[in-house]
Scaffold this motif. Sequence first.
Motif, mmCIF file in Angstrom:
data_model
loop_
_atom_site.group_PDB
_atom_site.id
_atom_site.type_symbol
_atom_site.label_atom_id
_atom_site.label_comp_id
_atom_site.label_asym_id
_atom_site.label_seq_id
_atom_site.Cartn_x
_atom_site.Cartn_y
_atom_site.Cartn_z
ATOM 1 N N LYS A 1 47.588 47.147 -4.547
ATOM 2 C CA LYS A 1 47.015 46.549 -3.339
ATOM 3 C C LYS A 1 46.607 45.092 -3.487
ATOM 4 O O LYS A 1 46.395 44.414 -2.483
ATOM 5 N N GLY A 2 46.448 44.603 -4.710
ATOM 6 C CA GLY A 2 45.978 43.238 -4.906
ATOM 7 C C GLY A 2 47.051 42.201 -4.645
ATOM 8 O O GLY A 2 48.231 42.521 -4.468
ATOM 9 N N SER A 3 46.640 40.932 -4.662
ATOM 10 C CA SER A 3 47.598 39.854 -4.415
ATOM 11 C C SER A 3 47.463 38.690 -5.387
ATOM 12 O O SER A 3 48.407 37.917 -5.549
ATOM 13 N N HIS A 4 46.303 38.559 -6.041
ATOM 14 C CA HIS A 4 46.089 37.409 -6.927
ATOM 15 C C HIS A 4 46.732 37.690 -8.282
ATOM 16 O O HIS A 4 46.427 38.680 -8.941
ATOM 17 N N ILE A 5 47.625 36.805 -8.709
ATOM 18 C CA ILE A 5 48.414 37.061 -9.911
ATOM 19 C C ILE A 5 47.546 37.206 -11.154
ATOM 20 O O ILE A 5 47.813 38.028 -12.025
ATOM 21 N N THR A 6 46.467 36.431 -11.260
ATOM 22 C CA THR A 6 45.597 36.523 -12.428
ATOM 23 C C THR A 6 44.918 37.886 -12.494
ATOM 24 O O THR A 6 44.817 38.499 -13.562
ATOM 25 N N VAL A 7 44.449 38.380 -11.358
ATOM 26 C CA VAL A 7 43.779 39.678 -11.309
ATOM 27 C C VAL A 7 44.777 40.789 -11.616
ATOM 28 O O VAL A 7 44.481 41.743 -12.342
ATOM 29 N N GLN A 8 45.987 40.662 -11.087
ATOM 30 C CA GLN A 8 47.002 41.677 -11.335
ATOM 31 C C GLN A 8 47.391 41.729 -12.811
ATOM 32 O O GLN A 8 47.595 42.805 -13.377
ATOM 33 N N GLU A 9 47.476 40.586 -13.428
ATOM 34 C CA GLU A 9 47.809 40.554 -14.854
ATOM 35 C C GLU A 9 46.683 41.158 -15.697
ATOM 36 O O GLU A 9 46.936 41.879 -16.674
ATOM 37 N N LEU A 10 45.441 40.875 -15.314
ATOM 38 C CA LEU A 10 44.310 41.485 -16.014
ATOM 39 C C LEU A 10 44.348 43.000 -15.854
ATOM 40 O O LEU A 10 44.117 43.743 -16.810
ATOM 41 N N ALA A 11 44.638 43.467 -14.644
ATOM 42 C CA ALA A 11 44.716 44.902 -14.392
ATOM 43 C C ALA A 11 45.788 45.546 -15.269
ATOM 44 O O ALA A 11 45.585 46.629 -15.835
ATOM 45 N N GLU A 12 46.921 44.884 -15.405
ATOM 46 C CA GLU A 12 47.978 45.438 -16.247
ATOM 47 C C GLU A 12 47.552 45.470 -17.714
ATOM 48 O O GLU A 12 47.804 46.441 -18.431
ATOM 49 N N ASP A 13 46.885 44.397 -18.160
ATOM 50 C CA ASP A 13 46.399 44.365 -19.546
ATOM 51 C C ASP A 13 45.413 45.502 -19.807
ATOM 52 O O ASP A 13 45.451 46.163 -20.853
ATOM 53 N N ILE A 14 44.489 45.719 -18.851
ATOM 54 C CA ILE A 14 43.515 46.799 -18.992
ATOM 55 C C ILE A 14 44.228 48.146 -19.063
ATOM 56 O O ILE A 14 43.896 49.004 -19.896
ATOM 57 N N SER A 15 45.217 48.347 -18.210
ATOM 58 C CA SER A 15 45.947 49.607 -18.192
ATOM 59 C C SER A 15 46.645 49.870 -19.516
ATOM 60 O O SER A 15 46.550 50.972 -20.086
ATOM 61 N N VAL A 16 47.325 48.865 -20.036
ATOM 62 C CA VAL A 16 48.067 49.032 -21.292
ATOM 63 C C VAL A 16 47.107 49.269 -22.461
ATOM 64 O O VAL A 16 47.292 50.186 -23.270
ATOM 65 N N ASN B 1 42.796 38.660 -2.245
ATOM 66 C CA ASN B 1 42.456 39.472 -1.078
ATOM 67 C C ASN B 1 41.267 40.368 -1.425
ATOM 68 O O ASN B 1 40.718 40.303 -2.524
ATOM 69 N N ALA B 2 40.874 41.200 -0.478
ATOM 70 C CA ALA B 2 39.684 42.032 -0.681
ATOM 71 C C ALA B 2 39.845 42.983 -1.860
ATOM 72 O O ALA B 2 38.878 43.247 -2.590
ATOM 73 N N ALA B 3 41.061 43.501 -2.073
ATOM 74 C CA ALA B 3 41.282 44.431 -3.186
ATOM 75 C C ALA B 3 41.031 43.750 -4.525
ATOM 76 O O ALA B 3 40.469 44.368 -5.448
ATOM 77 N N ASP B 4 41.425 42.479 -4.647
ATOM 78 C CA ASP B 4 41.191 41.740 -5.891
ATOM 79 C C ASP B 4 39.698 41.594 -6.170
ATOM 80 O O ASP B 4 39.236 41.799 -7.298
ATOM 81 N N VAL B 5 38.946 41.232 -5.144
ATOM 82 C CA VAL B 5 37.510 41.001 -5.312
ATOM 83 C C VAL B 5 36.793 42.296 -5.675
ATOM 84 O O VAL B 5 35.986 42.336 -6.611
ATOM 85 N N VAL B 6 37.105 43.366 -4.958
ATOM 86 C CA VAL B 6 36.454 44.653 -5.231
ATOM 87 C C VAL B 6 36.804 45.135 -6.633
ATOM 88 O O VAL B 6 35.939 45.652 -7.365
ATOM 89 N N PHE B 7 38.056 44.968 -7.040
ATOM 90 C CA PHE B 7 38.460 45.382 -8.386
ATOM 91 C C PHE B 7 37.649 44.650 -9.441
ATOM 92 O O PHE B 7 37.136 45.268 -10.389
ATOM 93 N N MET B 8 37.517 43.343 -9.308
ATOM 94 C CA MET B 8 36.792 42.562 -10.304
ATOM 95 C C MET B 8 35.310 42.931 -10.321
ATOM 96 O O MET B 8 34.707 43.085 -11.393
ATOM 97 N N GLN B 9 34.716 43.096 -9.143
ATOM 98 C CA GLN B 9 33.296 43.467 -9.090
ATOM 99 C C GLN B 9 33.062 44.847 -9.698
ATOM 100 O O GLN B 9 32.143 45.043 -10.508
#
Length: 211
Positions: free
Chosen positions: A180-195, A62-70
């Motif tokens: 807010k995101g929905s793509h599992i790969t992006v969400q997992e990356l976000a969690e890795d970055i956070s940790v 979704n849009a949140a995934d794209v904006v997060f990655m950019q």
Amino acid sequence: MRFALLIAAGVAALTVTGCSGGSATPVATSTVPVIVPGKPGEAAKTLPPGATVTAVPSPTANAADVVFMQDMVVHHRQALDMSALAATRAASGEVKRIAARISDTQGPEINAMIRWLQQQGQRVPDHHTAHHDAMPGMATERQLSDLRAASGAGFDRLYLQLMTAHHMGAVTMAAGEMEKGSHITVQELAEDISVTQTAEIQRMRRIRPGG
């Protein structure tokens, strides 16, 4: 980066059905519950037989995934620029080591994020993308100029101050993606970055420049 896996708690049994005079036809029938991993930070779910098709996390972005990655590509690039200075300007061996670690971690993450954006047909930020005021933790041009001009213990103090704030911003961005995101790969990356970056914040807070 981790990838979510569908873990079967058992093996689907094959039952054979048929009518008199006809050939038997094997039909796959799930007879056991299935464990499906949840989103990052969420518990796995145990599902009844036959419910797995709709339970697999959707790869749709979704849009949140794209904006997060950019935004995170731009955010990471600034961290690399700041960390590259440490090799010749830092006095502390600890500062040099954590700067090298940040570069070694975030460089490959940038490449992975760029590949994901390209696969999704989305814009990849160029190297001259302006630093958005809304992006938390980003150093200002004045702060970057001060960092480039510093050396020794002064550099160490300023680098740790700016990079701690930078990491805290990344953790905030990751939390927004996981909400807010929905793509599992992006969400997992976000969690890795956070940790990873939370651990590095704690490490940087323990460093005493000039001590």
